[in-house]
Scaffold this motif. Structure first.
Motif, PDB file in Angstrom:
ATOM      1  N   ARG A  92       0.819  -1.195   0.000  1.00 28.73           N
ATOM      2  CA  ARG A  92       0.000   0.000   0.000  1.00 28.73           C
ATOM      3  C   ARG A  92       0.869   1.269   0.000  1.00 28.73           C
ATOM      4  NH1 ARG A  92      -4.788   1.096  -0.131  1.00 28.73           N
ATOM      5  NH2 ARG A  92      -5.699   2.843   0.990  1.00 28.73           N
ATOM      6  N   ALA A  93       1.992   1.189   0.721  1.00 34.07           N
ATOM      7  CA  ALA A  93       2.798   2.391   0.951  1.00 34.07           C
ATOM      8  C   ALA A  93       3.447   2.939  -0.313  1.00 34.07           C
ATOM      9  CB  ALA A  93       3.875   2.082   1.987  1.00 34.07           C
ATOM     10  N   TYR A  95       2.051   4.311  -2.417  1.00 34.27           N
ATOM     11  CA  TYR A  95       1.370   5.582  -2.721  1.00 34.27           C
ATOM     12  C   TYR A  95       2.115   6.804  -2.182  1.00 34.27           C
ATOM     13  CZ  TYR A  95      -1.275   4.863   1.768  1.00 34.27           C
ATOM     14  OH  TYR A  95      -1.669   4.646   3.062  1.00 34.27           O
ATOM     15  N   ARG A 121     -10.506   0.337   1.136  1.00 36.79           N
ATOM     16  CA  ARG A 121      -9.268   1.123   1.162  1.00 36.79           C
ATOM     17  C   ARG A 121      -9.111   2.109  -0.014  1.00 36.79           C
ATOM     18  NH1 ARG A 121      -4.340  -2.429   3.430  1.00 36.79           N
ATOM     19  NH2 ARG A 121      -3.990  -0.577   4.670  1.00 36.79           N
ATOM     20  N   ILE A 123      -8.346   5.818  -1.869  1.00 37.92           N
ATOM     21  CA  ILE A 123      -7.364   6.858  -1.533  1.00 37.92           C
ATOM     22  C   ILE A 123      -7.886   8.237  -1.965  1.00 37.92           C
ATOM     23  CG2 ILE A 123      -5.355   5.312  -1.506  1.00 37.92           C
ATOM     24  CD1 ILE A 123      -4.550   6.579  -4.223  1.00 37.92           C
ATOM     25  N   ASP A 124      -9.206   8.371  -1.905  1.00 33.83           N
ATOM     26  CA  ASP A 124      -9.821   9.627  -2.339  1.00 33.83           C
ATOM     27  C   ASP A 124      -9.333  10.845  -1.545  1.00 33.83           C
ATOM     28  OD1 ASP A 124     -11.263   8.107  -0.314  1.00 33.83           O
ATOM     29  OD2 ASP A 124     -12.716   9.739  -0.306  1.00 33.83           O
ATOM     30  N   SER A 162      -7.066  10.169   8.199  1.00 33.60           N
ATOM     31  CA  SER A 162      -6.346   9.054   7.573  1.00 33.60           C
ATOM     32  C   SER A 162      -4.830   9.224   7.725  1.00 33.60           C
ATOM     33  CB  SER A 162      -6.727   8.994   6.091  1.00 33.60           C
ATOM     34  OG  SER A 162      -5.671   8.531   5.299  1.00 33.60           O
ATOM     35  N   VAL A 163      -4.187   8.134   8.133  1.00 33.98           N
ATOM     36  CA  VAL A 163      -2.727   8.143   8.307  1.00 33.98           C
ATOM     37  C   VAL A 163      -2.057   8.415   6.953  1.00 33.98           C
ATOM     38  CG1 VAL A 163      -0.719   6.724   8.937  1.00 33.98           C
ATOM     39  CG2 VAL A 163      -2.876   6.447  10.167  1.00 33.98           C
ATOM     40  N   GLU A 188      -1.207   9.713  14.541  1.00 33.30           N
ATOM     41  CA  GLU A 188      -0.391   8.525  14.809  1.00 33.30           C
ATOM     42  C   GLU A 188       1.092   8.888  14.900  1.00 33.30           C
ATOM     43  OE1 GLU A 188      -3.240   8.346  13.446  1.00 33.30           O
ATOM     44  OE2 GLU A 188      -4.128   6.374  13.765  1.00 33.30           O
ATOM     45  N   ILE A 326     -12.558   1.011  11.674  1.00 32.30           N
ATOM     46  CA  ILE A 326     -11.651   1.532  10.631  1.00 32.30           C
ATOM     47  C   ILE A 326     -11.794   0.753   9.322  1.00 32.30           C
ATOM     48  CG2 ILE A 326      -9.252   2.204  10.102  1.00 32.30           C
ATOM     49  CD1 ILE A 326     -10.201   3.551  12.661  1.00 32.30           C
ATOM     50  N   ARG A 330     -12.257  -7.091   8.597  1.00 26.96           N
ATOM     51  CA  ARG A 330     -11.070  -7.485   9.335  1.00 26.96           C
ATOM     52  C   ARG A 330     -11.325  -8.663  10.263  1.00 26.96           C
ATOM     53  NH1 ARG A 330      -6.168  -3.323  10.922  1.00 26.96           N
ATOM     54  NH2 ARG A 330      -4.731  -4.621   9.762  1.00 26.96           N
TER      55      ARG A 330
HETATM   56  C1  UD1 Z   1      -2.310   2.759   7.741  1.00 30.75           C
HETATM   57  C2  UD1 Z   1      -1.454   1.558   8.039  1.00 30.75           C
HETATM   58  C3  UD1 Z   1      -2.311   0.371   8.424  1.00 30.75           C
HETATM   59  C4  UD1 Z   1      -3.270   0.738   9.540  1.00 30.75           C
HETATM   60  C5  UD1 Z   1      -4.044   2.017   9.208  1.00 30.75           C
HETATM   61  C6  UD1 Z   1      -4.906   2.498  10.345  1.00 30.75           C
HETATM   62  C7  UD1 Z   1       0.423   1.986   6.579  1.00 30.75           C
HETATM   63  C8  UD1 Z   1       1.192   1.584   5.385  1.00 30.75           C
HETATM   64  N1  UD1 Z   1      -0.675   1.259   6.867  1.00 30.75           N
HETATM   65  O1  UD1 Z   1      -3.089   2.385   6.599  1.00 30.75           O
HETATM   66  O2  UD1 Z   1      -1.453  -0.670   8.856  1.00 30.75           O
HETATM   67  O3  UD1 Z   1      -4.212  -0.308   9.681  1.00 30.75           O
HETATM   68  O4  UD1 Z   1      -3.119   3.057   8.868  1.00 30.75           O
HETATM   69  O5  UD1 Z   1      -4.131   2.699  11.479  1.00 30.75           O
HETATM   70  O6  UD1 Z   1       0.788   2.916   7.272  1.00 30.75           O
HETATM   71  N2  UD1 Z   1      -9.696   5.994   3.856  1.00 30.75           N
HETATM   72  C9  UD1 Z   1     -10.527   6.526   2.923  1.00 30.75           C
HETATM   73  N3  UD1 Z   1      -9.988   7.348   1.978  1.00 30.75           N
HETATM   74  C10 UD1 Z   1      -8.671   7.654   1.948  1.00 30.75           C
HETATM   75  C11 UD1 Z   1      -7.827   7.104   2.923  1.00 30.75           C
HETATM   76  C12 UD1 Z   1      -8.372   6.262   3.878  1.00 30.75           C
HETATM   77  O7  UD1 Z   1     -11.733   6.273   2.910  1.00 30.75           O
HETATM   78  O8  UD1 Z   1      -8.243   8.409   1.065  1.00 30.75           O
HETATM   79  C13 UD1 Z   1     -10.257   5.061   4.864  1.00 30.75           C
HETATM   80  C14 UD1 Z   1      -9.693   3.645   4.682  1.00 30.75           C
HETATM   81  O9  UD1 Z   1     -10.415   2.905   3.724  1.00 30.75           O
HETATM   82  C15 UD1 Z   1      -9.829   3.077   6.071  1.00 30.75           C
HETATM   83  C16 UD1 Z   1      -9.555   4.290   6.959  1.00 30.75           C
HETATM   84  O10 UD1 Z   1      -9.812   5.435   6.146  1.00 30.75           O
HETATM   85  O11 UD1 Z   1     -11.144   2.647   6.281  1.00 30.75           O
HETATM   86  C17 UD1 Z   1      -8.149   4.311   7.530  1.00 30.75           C
HETATM   87  O12 UD1 Z   1      -7.248   4.537   6.522  1.00 30.75           O
HETATM   88  P1  UD1 Z   1      -5.814   5.160   6.776  1.00 30.75           P
HETATM   89  O13 UD1 Z   1      -5.706   5.765   8.135  1.00 30.75           O
HETATM   90  O14 UD1 Z   1      -5.481   6.000   5.597  1.00 30.75           O
HETATM   91  O15 UD1 Z   1      -4.939   3.878   6.766  1.00 30.75           O
HETATM   92  P2  UD1 Z   1      -3.831   3.491   5.752  1.00 30.75           P
HETATM   93  O16 UD1 Z   1      -2.896   4.639   5.535  1.00 30.75           O
HETATM   94  O17 UD1 Z   1      -4.421   2.813   4.583  1.00 30.75           O
END
Ligand code: UD1
Length: 416
Positions: A92-93, A95, A121, A123-124, A162-163, A188, A326, A330
């Protein structure tokens, strides 16, 4: 394909050293591209995701030197090139190259990122952030093409903290003209780690670790230096393991505050542990109690620790409930725990665990990274032998897992 053979029933004692955090390291390596000549990152875990990120660096004409757990990355001859699918889909990373290449070249071509199959998941939020900075984003076939004449700092509100989006926008904004403010940013520790790296290169960032981050863009970043934070999820996994089969098992080299939410829930369950500076000593909990957990963004209970924690709750005397807020899918690993003898039932994002169940060794296919960690823990407490297939997913997130566990007394080996 290699498999993991686990024989349950050992007691674990001794010390497990925590590695650098996967989720920090996988952002720091792409972030190194913001530096004009070189960067150094300490405590990088030897995991598969890092190997693939380094392959992407090669595509971008960067060189690197690895010495023990230190990586020096030379970006002097960095060239913009499309990132091919066979690399971007590995994790995923990938990106994060969107943010860094956008900051450096105002143009990125990258195939869709991969990652564990634990929900939709999208990335909008990343894309909206890039667009707010002045970029236009097109999807052609399975490739993102992101271009901007220039990036201009702006105010961005994230609909969800979002992280990935917070880090990616921070990376892009470091190359924008003027000030960018991210509101409702994720808090985080990974975000603080990346911000400290960018600050060491000369970027002005304040507020990382809070929900309002302010970034002053510049095109003059160089000589980044940082150490990857300890992996809070690896640490949480091993503390949970200690509460199942530990005898004064020491988990060393973590930042204990980073797993406060997990520790508080362990206390609720009745687990006895002792905190010492940067370590935790934990022993088997003889009569675990049930508890309820809701996963949340940091500093709430991490979704990544939910699956390993479920294994402990299969041993609790009563019914526990997990609410996953989240990700929507899962609980695959919980269903696999049922094949080992657990009694769990999922309904939408709610998992009910009826505890006090004996687990038995089984041959299972690892569904995702943290689910794999849960099955590994289950195998270690089960009667008999467990064989796990598709273990490359576990190795993505747990550095030297077999060596670390063998050293403290676990019966675990990789078989062909
Ligand atoms: C990161 C971690 C992952 C962890 C997650 C939450 C990395 C590589 N992965 O994932 O291990 O489980 O944080 O702590 O660091 N979302 C959207 N749109 C977006 C982005 C996210 O809807 O553009 C939603 C995702 O589908 C999910 C939630 O937001 O339901 C959390 O996503 P995010 O915090 O972005 O997690 P990741 O960066 O994918």
């Amino acid at each position: 394909m290699p498999k993991l053979k686990i024989t349950g029933g050992s007691t674990l004692s001794g010390t497990i050293e925590i590695s650098g955090a996967k989720n920090s390291a996988v952002a720091l390596v792409p972030a190194a591209l913001l530096s004009k000549s070189k960067s150094k990152i300490y405590k990088v875990p030897k995991i598969r995701d890092i190997e693939y990120l380094l392959k992407i660096l090669e595509v971008l004409n960067c060189t690197y030197k690895i010495e023990n757990d230190e990586i020096e990355i030379n970006t002097t001859n960095l060239k913009n090139a499309p990132i091919p699918e066979e690399l971007s889909e590995q994790m995923r990373a990938s990106y994060y190259f969107m943010g860094t290449l956008l900051a450096r070249f105002k143009h990125v071509e990258i195939s869709f990122p991969g990652g564990c199959n634990i929900g939709a998941r999208p990335i909008d939020l990343h894309i909206k952030g890039f667009e707010a900075l002045g970029a236009s984003v097109k999807i052609i076939k399975n490739k993102y093409i992101i271009t901007a004449e220039k990036l201009i700092g702006t105010k961005i509100y994230l609909d969800f903290a979002s992280v990935g989006a917070t880090i990616n926008i921070m990376l892009a904004a470091s190359g924008a003209e003027g000030q960018t403010i991210i509101e409702n940013a994720a808090r985080e520790p990974e975000i603080v780690n990346v911000a400290s790296f960018l600050i060491s290169m000369g970027c002005k960032i304040t507020g990382a670790g809070t929900s309002r981050i302010i970034i002053e863009g510049t095109s003059d970043l160089d000589n980044g230096i940082t150490e990857v934070f300890p992996d809070r999820i690896e640490a949480a996994t091993y503390v949970i393991l200690g509460s199942l089969i530990g005898e004064n098992l020491k988990i060393q080299g973590l930042i204990t505050e980073h797993i406060n939410a997990v520790l508080i829930k362990l206390k609720d369950v009745g687990v006895n542990f002792k905190k010492e500076n940067n370590s935790i000593i934990v022993s088997k909990c003889l009569n675990p109690l049930p508890t309820n957990i809701t996963t949340q963004v940091y500093p709430g209970f991490p979704t990544d620790a939910q699956q390993p924690f479920t294994v402990l709750l299969t041993q609790a005397n009563g019914t526990s409930i997990i609410t996953e807020t989240i990700y929507e899918s899962r609980y695959i690993s919980a269903h696999l725990l049922n094949e080992m003898g657990a009694k769990t039932e999922s309904n939408g994002n709610i998992l009910t665990i009826n505890g006090n169940t004996k687990l038995y060794g089984k041959e299972l296919y690892v569904p995702d990274l943290r689910g794999g960690a849960a099955l590994l823990l289950a195998g270690l407490i089960a009667n008999g032998t467990t064989i796990l297939d598709n273990i490359s997913l576990i190795l993505r997130g747990y550095e030297d897992v077999v060596e670390k566990l063998t050293k403290v007394g676990a019966k675990i080996e990789i078989i062909e």
